[in-house]
Design a protein around this motif. Structure first.
Motif, PDB file in Angstrom:
ATOM      1  N   PRO A 185       0.796  -1.235   0.000  1.00 34.05           N
ATOM      2  CA  PRO A 185       0.000   0.000   0.000  1.00 34.05           C
ATOM      3  C   PRO A 185       0.825   1.279   0.000  1.00 34.05           C
ATOM      4  CG  PRO A 185      -0.993  -1.607   1.472  1.00 34.05           C
ATOM      5  CD  PRO A 185       0.329  -2.201   1.023  1.00 34.05           C
ATOM      6  N   HIS A 186       1.867   1.334   0.843  1.00 33.14           N
ATOM      7  CA  HIS A 186       2.614   2.594   0.916  1.00 33.14           C
ATOM      8  C   HIS A 186       3.337   2.910  -0.384  1.00 33.14           C
ATOM      9  CE1 HIS A 186       5.883  -0.234   1.909  1.00 33.14           C
ATOM     10  NE2 HIS A 186       6.735   0.730   1.590  1.00 33.14           N
TER      11      HIS A 186
ATOM     12  N   ALA B 194     -15.364  10.677  12.662  1.00 32.49           N
ATOM     13  CA  ALA B 194     -15.053  12.104  12.714  1.00 32.49           C
ATOM     14  C   ALA B 194     -13.557  12.340  12.953  1.00 32.49           C
ATOM     15  CB  ALA B 194     -15.867  12.775  13.813  1.00 32.49           C
ATOM     16  N   ALA B 195     -12.962  11.528  13.847  1.00 33.02           N
ATOM     17  CA  ALA B 195     -11.524  11.664  14.100  1.00 33.02           C
ATOM     18  C   ALA B 195     -10.723  11.366  12.844  1.00 33.02           C
ATOM     19  CB  ALA B 195     -11.107  10.728  15.236  1.00 33.02           C
ATOM     20  N   GLY B 196     -11.135  10.332  12.104  1.00 33.76           N
ATOM     21  CA  GLY B 196     -10.466  10.025  10.842  1.00 33.76           C
ATOM     22  C   GLY B 196     -10.605  11.153   9.840  1.00 33.76           C
ATOM     23  N   ASP B 197     -11.804  11.755   9.759  1.00 32.59           N
ATOM     24  CA  ASP B 197     -12.011  12.892   8.853  1.00 32.59           C
ATOM     25  C   ASP B 197     -11.143  14.088   9.265  1.00 32.59           C
ATOM     26  OD1 ASP B 197     -13.843  11.398   7.465  1.00 32.59           O
ATOM     27  OD2 ASP B 197     -15.608  12.297   8.434  1.00 32.59           O
ATOM     28  N   ALA B 198     -10.999  14.266  10.587  1.00 34.15           N
ATOM     29  CA  ALA B 198     -10.173  15.373  11.077  1.00 34.15           C
ATOM     30  C   ALA B 198      -8.708  15.184  10.690  1.00 34.15           C
ATOM     31  CB  ALA B 198     -10.310  15.486  12.599  1.00 34.15           C
ATOM     32  N   VAL B 199      -8.217  13.951  10.816  1.00 32.58           N
ATOM     33  CA  VAL B 199      -6.834  13.664  10.409  1.00 32.58           C
ATOM     34  C   VAL B 199      -6.676  13.907   8.914  1.00 32.58           C
ATOM     35  CG1 VAL B 199      -5.110  11.841  10.160  1.00 32.58           C
ATOM     36  CG2 VAL B 199      -6.416  12.035  12.292  1.00 32.58           C
ATOM     37  N   ASN B 200      -7.654  13.468   8.111  1.00 32.35           N
ATOM     38  CA  ASN B 200      -7.582  13.692   6.670  1.00 32.35           C
ATOM     39  C   ASN B 200      -7.591  15.188   6.345  1.00 32.35           C
ATOM     40  OD1 ASN B 200      -7.451  10.991   5.936  1.00 32.35           O
ATOM     41  ND2 ASN B 200      -9.672  10.766   5.866  1.00 32.35           N
ATOM     42  N   TRP B 201      -8.358  15.955   7.123  1.00 32.55           N
ATOM     43  CA  TRP B 201      -8.380  17.407   6.917  1.00 32.55           C
ATOM     44  C   TRP B 201      -7.000  18.002   7.183  1.00 32.55           C
ATOM     45  CZ3 TRP B 201      -7.759  21.547  10.405  1.00 32.55           C
ATOM     46  CH2 TRP B 201      -8.117  22.809   9.906  1.00 32.55           C
TER      47      TRP B 201
ATOM     48  N   CYS C 108       1.086   7.853   3.172  1.00 34.49           N
ATOM     49  CA  CYS C 108       0.296   6.670   2.817  1.00 34.49           C
ATOM     50  C   CYS C 108      -1.075   6.759   3.468  1.00 34.49           C
ATOM     51  CB  CYS C 108       0.986   5.378   3.241  1.00 34.49           C
ATOM     52  SG  CYS C 108       0.004   3.904   2.847  1.00 34.49           S
ATOM     53  N   ARG C 109      -2.096   6.937   2.655  1.00 35.27           N
ATOM     54  CA  ARG C 109      -3.467   6.945   3.151  1.00 35.27           C
ATOM     55  C   ARG C 109      -4.070   5.584   2.816  1.00 35.27           C
ATOM     56  NH1 ARG C 109      -5.238  13.135   1.662  1.00 35.27           N
ATOM     57  NH2 ARG C 109      -6.960  12.705   3.097  1.00 35.27           N
ATOM     58  N   PRO C 110      -4.191   4.711   3.817  1.00 34.67           N
ATOM     59  CA  PRO C 110      -4.505   3.290   3.572  1.00 34.67           C
ATOM     60  C   PRO C 110      -5.760   3.044   2.749  1.00 34.67           C
ATOM     61  CG  PRO C 110      -3.787   3.610   5.836  1.00 34.67           C
ATOM     62  CD  PRO C 110      -3.943   4.972   5.254  1.00 34.67           C
ATOM     63  N   ALA C 111      -6.831   3.802   2.999  1.00 38.68           N
ATOM     64  CA  ALA C 111      -8.078   3.556   2.262  1.00 38.68           C
ATOM     65  C   ALA C 111      -7.892   3.818   0.769  1.00 38.68           C
ATOM     66  CB  ALA C 111      -9.196   4.427   2.826  1.00 38.68           C
ATOM     67  N   ILE C 112      -7.206   4.910   0.455  1.00 40.19           N
ATOM     68  CA  ILE C 112      -6.949   5.230  -0.957  1.00 40.19           C
ATOM     69  C   ILE C 112      -6.014   4.192  -1.565  1.00 40.19           C
ATOM     70  CG2 ILE C 112      -5.927   6.925  -2.528  1.00 40.19           C
ATOM     71  CD1 ILE C 112      -6.806   9.106  -0.554  1.00 40.19           C
ATOM     72  N   ALA C 113      -4.980   3.820  -0.817  1.00 39.66           N
ATOM     73  CA  ALA C 113      -4.022   2.823  -1.310  1.00 39.66           C
ATOM     74  C   ALA C 113      -4.720   1.501  -1.603  1.00 39.66           C
ATOM     75  CB  ALA C 113      -2.903   2.619  -0.296  1.00 39.66           C
ATOM     76  N   GLN C 114      -5.595   1.069  -0.715  1.00 41.55           N
ATOM     77  CA  GLN C 114      -6.274  -0.208  -0.915  1.00 41.55           C
ATOM     78  C   GLN C 114      -7.216  -0.153  -2.106  1.00 41.55           C
ATOM     79  OE1 GLN C 114      -5.449  -3.053   0.821  1.00 41.55           O
ATOM     80  NE2 GLN C 114      -6.591  -3.920  -0.916  1.00 41.55           N
ATOM     81  N   ALA C 115      -7.881   0.973  -2.304  1.00 39.74           N
ATOM     82  CA  ALA C 115      -8.750   1.122  -3.475  1.00 39.74           C
ATOM     83  C   ALA C 115      -7.944   1.017  -4.766  1.00 39.74           C
ATOM     84  CB  ALA C 115      -9.498   2.454  -3.411  1.00 39.74           C
ATOM     85  N   LEU C 116      -6.755   1.608  -4.779  1.00 45.95           N
ATOM     86  CA  LEU C 116      -5.879   1.512  -5.955  1.00 45.95           C
ATOM     87  C   LEU C 116      -5.453   0.063  -6.192  1.00 45.95           C
ATOM     88  CD1 LEU C 116      -3.617   4.644  -5.342  1.00 45.95           C
ATOM     89  CD2 LEU C 116      -5.268   4.362  -7.214  1.00 45.95           C
TER      90      LEU C 116
END
Length: 943
Positions: free
Chosen positions: A147-148, A396-403, A665-673
């Motif tokens: 993923p990374h 929400a915490a995950g969204d905050a980190v992504n922000w 490395c954003r795991p959700a995006i990496a896994q989708a790829l």
């Protein structure tokens, strides 16, 4: 035959449009394609180009006005056209596409077998799917998808300019990341020439990795071969599109440096970039060379596992190489870093709350986000952080980190993945074997790193390490695999010969062997029924991974800590399922014993990775040399170095930036790829290999007929229709469609739609002119015998620079049609596959007679097909424009929003996106519909 000003188009790259020869050499020439704003170099012996000329009655554009060609003549190999009273040559005009010419050219061909029409259609369909894929360029890596690595490569490669500092820890795969970025940009037409600058000891590793992992051959230009490339005043760097050069060599050879800087590169990769020494007054020659390259090169990748170990100012100097405008002031940079550090500390607070099962007490989120109060008050996630519902709070915490990542991470030049953040690495266990010295080895081992240095080869069998190795291997379980690494090729050969004579299944692996022999040795070792032991030299083992083994014997120890880590890294990889057992035999009272103590007691280098070993070695250089070679046997050095090393590690851990790691490395995006790569990389490929190899008379033996696990043995045949097969030796090669199986074997190729053999065969299908005209018979009782039916294949195509990414919205799209001679269309009643099953072949002589007899009728039928194709294309083009507008505008809007808080996002960057959007939409409007193939069918009575 060739002349400056002539017009040509490429069969293999029709999207480039029509080019003009702008430079002509004895053995090559350059075509400039104005539509695509790009140049291509071609050998005069090429067969992939088509001469483009006009005939009387055709239209041309001269001085922005349309004119009709009234007369044609040729002068000095250039076509001249009369328009009114004026003659103009082809170099002065804008060249329109000529549908009439294309149809006449197709009908003038000798008809090919009926299967070529179906193969052209399938090829176009596959090319369209993969040209539009967002993971195009990420599929061809012969290694497990991590993923990374996938996230980082995708993020950087898709940028207009791929400029980044890759700082992953040792063993995380920076070489593969850089290679994947290069592979992506080459495959998508963004890079054609690349230079890799490496330390001298890593040049062969890069050479092997690029070839074995990406099927990308590089030319090595070092001190040994530089003069061999010289021919008069020619520039050796110009002659090769992909070059690896040791930076030590070009830094000390002025002539080579001038040649290197005089060449044009699309991408420059610099390994071990922390060795680019800099200070404001006297930057090193290596730094200055890279600085010159970075100023003139679009994409630059700097690799360093320890970017800040030489100090913050030198780290800043390397960031300046990537973006001198943004990193113009060290003081401003420090202020930005302080802000980034605050955001990283906030991310650290948030991370535990991303787990819905946490039992943590709620924080005062208004206080936590006090520095961002104005920006977050209106965010939905900010409200949800105070929710009693743990699942909502975690989201929400995950969204905050992504922000935070978007605010501070997007557009950043630095990426860092760590073992701690990624996880999944094996443990290590050290096994030490002190061996009593003897008279034969006592003197040599006490004064030389390699104990055998001053011992005649005839006495090597008296080495206590040799006796130990035989006993050790004899005690291993049946089926266990042991990797033995020693420094020199001579020792590797000798050990293998002795082990074989002693009855062990053994193979050697060193730099004196051709690559193909190394591949066979690695495959023999990987085979469960193959070699128990593989004996590698230092250089020979570079770039190879043997994680199916977990026993590593170090027959000797290297002098540099990086080499020690490289050795262990052959087994200590992601994917290793066992604890790595490291076995170190050494002679007592020897340099090797003291070197072992340095690595173990000062650096703890056997039990964990360290990026600071080189810095510690440099700090204690004089004392270390005295200790190793016996002039100072005071072990206090080891304690002192250990304390210094631990302090460095603590400093690095305290400076560890979790926000930087999260943005790398954003795991959700990496896994989708990864999911999309796995869906597309070999889908339909097994059947296509069978069809295309049959068409070109290539020897292809199916070894596994299960499509998702398919494997083929491919070999050139005597009646093959092609001159060569890229990536396939004369004796043949196995292609495997299963990534895991292929990655574990060095002697096989991993076949995806991006493998050069597959892409070449697809290009050859399109370039096979005879395949544009085919014929068949249709045995059917429902129609009168001799009824004429016509199949056509039209293609929607656009042309433009690769940076516009037109193919992602409107790839070269085929339109299949079927009608009778009266213009009644029948293709709505069949699929192309079902229709093709009904047809049978026709002898070529008969087919040629049909074409001659039906020529006038065919022109009328195909005119109706042209109009129908235009009607069918409209909704496709309209949808493509909407998709193109939506994708680019969404990115522009996102960047504008982020720019309010993130100074790394510049106005010029957004303006470039807006310009690309405008130009791309115009290019889609200028799309063309081209006739690609015809199949003429006559009905007969069923047998």
């Amino acid at each position: 035959m060739y002349q400056i000003g002539q017009r040509w188009s490429s069969r293999n790259e029709p999207q480039l449009g029509i080019g003009i020869i702008i430079d002509l050499q004895p053995k090559s020439f350059v075509l400039y394609f104005s539509d695509a704003e790009t140049e291509r170099n071609y050998a005069v012996s090429q067969t992939s180009l088509v001469r483009r000329t006009l005939t009387v009655g055709d239209q041309l554009i001269f001085e922005d006005e349309p004119h009709i060609v009234e007369e044609v003549r040729e002068f000095d190999e250039l076509m001249e056209y009369r328009i009114g009273d004026e003659w103009v040559d082809e170099s002065e005009i804008q060249f329109p596409r000529n549908d009439k010419n294309e149809l006449d050219a197709i009908l003038a061909l000798s008809p090919a077998r009926r299967m070529w029409f179906d193969l052209r259609r399938k090829t176009l369909e596959h090319q369209a799917i993969h040209a539009a894929s967002p993971v195009r360029g990420l599929m061809g890596l012969k290694a497990e998808l991590l993923p990374h690595q996938i996230y980082l490569a995708h993020d950087i490669a898709k940028r207009p300019e791929a400029r980044a500092l890759l700082c992953d820890e040792v063993g995380m795969g920076k070489t593969l990341e850089a290679g994947l970025i290069l592979h992506h940009r080459v495959l998508n037409g963004l890079s054609e020439r690349a230079l890799i600058l490496t330390p001298t000891n890593l040049q062969h590793q890069w050479l092997v990795e690029m070839l074995r992992r990406f099927n990308q051959p590089f030319t090595l230009i070092n001190e040994t071969v530089y003069e061999d490339f010289m021919e008069g005043d020619d520039n050796p760097f110009d002659a090769q599109p992909f070059v690896i050069a040791p930076i030590d060599f070009v830094s000390t050879n002025g002539k080579a440096a001038k040649h290197m800087l005089a060449s044009e590169w699309d991408m420059v990769i610099v390994d071990e970039a922390h060795h680019l020494e800099w200070d404001p007054e006297t930057p090193s020659i290596a730094y200055q060379l890279v600085q010159h390259l970075a100023m003139s090169t679009e994409s630059v990748l700097l690799l360093s596992a320890t970017p800040e170990q030489t100090g913050e100012r030198e780290h800043f100097s390397r960031l300046q190489l990537l973006d001198p405008e943004h990193y113009h002031s060290f003081e401003v940079y420090q202020a930005q870093q302080a802000e980034f550090k605050k955001a990283a500390e906030l991310a650290e607070q948030l991370l535990p709350y991303t787990d819905a099962n946490n039992n943590l007490a709620d924080l005062d989120w208004s206080d936590v986000f006090a520095d961002y109060a104005h920006d977050v008050q209106a965010k939905d996630w900010f409200v949800e952080l105070s929710s009693d519902d743990k699942a909502k709070q975690a989201q929400a915490a995950g969204d905050a980190v992504n922000w935070l990542i978007d605010r501070h991470g997007t557009g950043r030049e630095m990426f860092r993945n760590t073992r701690a953040a990624i996880g999944g690495f094996p443990e290590r266990n050290l096994n030490v074997y002190p061996l009593a010295n003897n008279d034969t080895y006592a003197e040599s081992s006490a004064h030389h790193v390699l104990p055998e240095s001053q011992v005649n080869e005839g006495h090597w069998e008296q080495d206590p390490r040799w006796e130990w190795l035989k006993e050790f291997l004899g005690d291993q379980k049946v089926g266990s695999k042991v990797l033995v690494i020693c420094h020199t090729a001579d020792m590797a050969q000798w050990l293998n010969d002795q082990l074989t004579f002693a009855g062990f299944q053994s193979a050697d692996f060193h730099e004196q062997m051709p690559l193909i022999h190394r591949d066979r040795a690695a495959a023999y070792f990987a085979d469960p029924a193959g070699a128990q032991v593989l004996v590698c030299s230092e250089i020979g083992s570079e770039g190879r991974n043997f994680q199916f083994s977990h026993n590593l014997v170090m027959y000797d120890l290297p002098e540099h800590p990086d080499l020690l880590e490289q050795r262990i890294g052959r087994l200590d990889r992601l994917g290793q399922r066992n604890t790595v057992q490291i076995h170190v035999p050494y002679l007592e009272n020897s340099v090797q014993e003291r070197l072992y103590k340095w690595y173990h007691l000062a650096l703890n280098a056997f039990n964990r990775t360290t990026g600071s070993g080189d810095k510690v070695k440099s700090a204690f250089q004089e004392q270390l040399q005295a200790f190793l070679y016996g002039s100072d046997e005071d072990d206090a050095l080891l304690d002192e170095a250990h304390i210094y090393h631990e302090a460095l590690l603590k400093q690095m851990e305290e400076g560890r930036n979790r926000l930087l790691e999260l943005s790398s490395c954003r795991p959700a995006i990496a896994q989708a790829l990864i999911d999309q790569i796995q869906d597309e990389e070999t889908h339909g490929l097994h059947e296509y290999i069978e069809q295309v190899t049959h068409a070109f008379n290539i020897h292809a033996e199916c070894l596994n007929d299960v499509p998702e696990l398919g494997s083929w043995f491919i070999r050139p045949s005597t009646d093959m229709m092609l001159e060569a097969l890229p990536g396939i030796e004369e004796e043949g090669k196995t292609l495997m469609l299963d990534r895991r199986q292929a990655s574990q074997r060095e002697d096989v190729a991993f076949a995806t739609w991006e493998h050069p053999l597959i892409t070449m065969l697809m290009d050859e299908v399109q370039g096979f002119d005879s395949g544009k005209l085919t014929s068949a018979i249709l045995p059917i009782a429902a129609l009168p015998e001799g009824t004429v039916l016509v199949e056509s294949m039209f293609v929607i195509e656009t042309s433009g620079h690769a940076r516009l990414k037109l193919a992602q919205s409107l790839p070269m799209t085929p339109i299949w049609q079927l009608s009778d001679a009266n213009g009644k269309f029948l293709h709505g009643q069949f699929t192309p596959e079902k229709w093709a099953e009904k047809l049978k072949g026709v002898p070529n002589r008969v087919a040629e007679q049909w074409v001659a007899a039906l020529r006038t009728q065919l022109l009328d039928i195909l005119q109706a097909h042209q109009l129908s194709a235009q009607d069918q294309a409209r909704p496709t083009v309209h949808a493509a424009k909407e998709t193109y507008q939506r994708k680019w505008q969404a990115e522009i809007d996102r960047l504008r929003e982020l720019q309010q808080q993130n100074p790394a996002i510049k106005d010029e960057h957004i303006a470039e996106f807006e310009s690309n959007l405008e130009e791309g939409l115009a290019r889609i409007d200028e799309h063309q519909i081209r006739l690609d193939g015809i199949r003429i069918i006559l009905t007969t009575k069923p047998e």
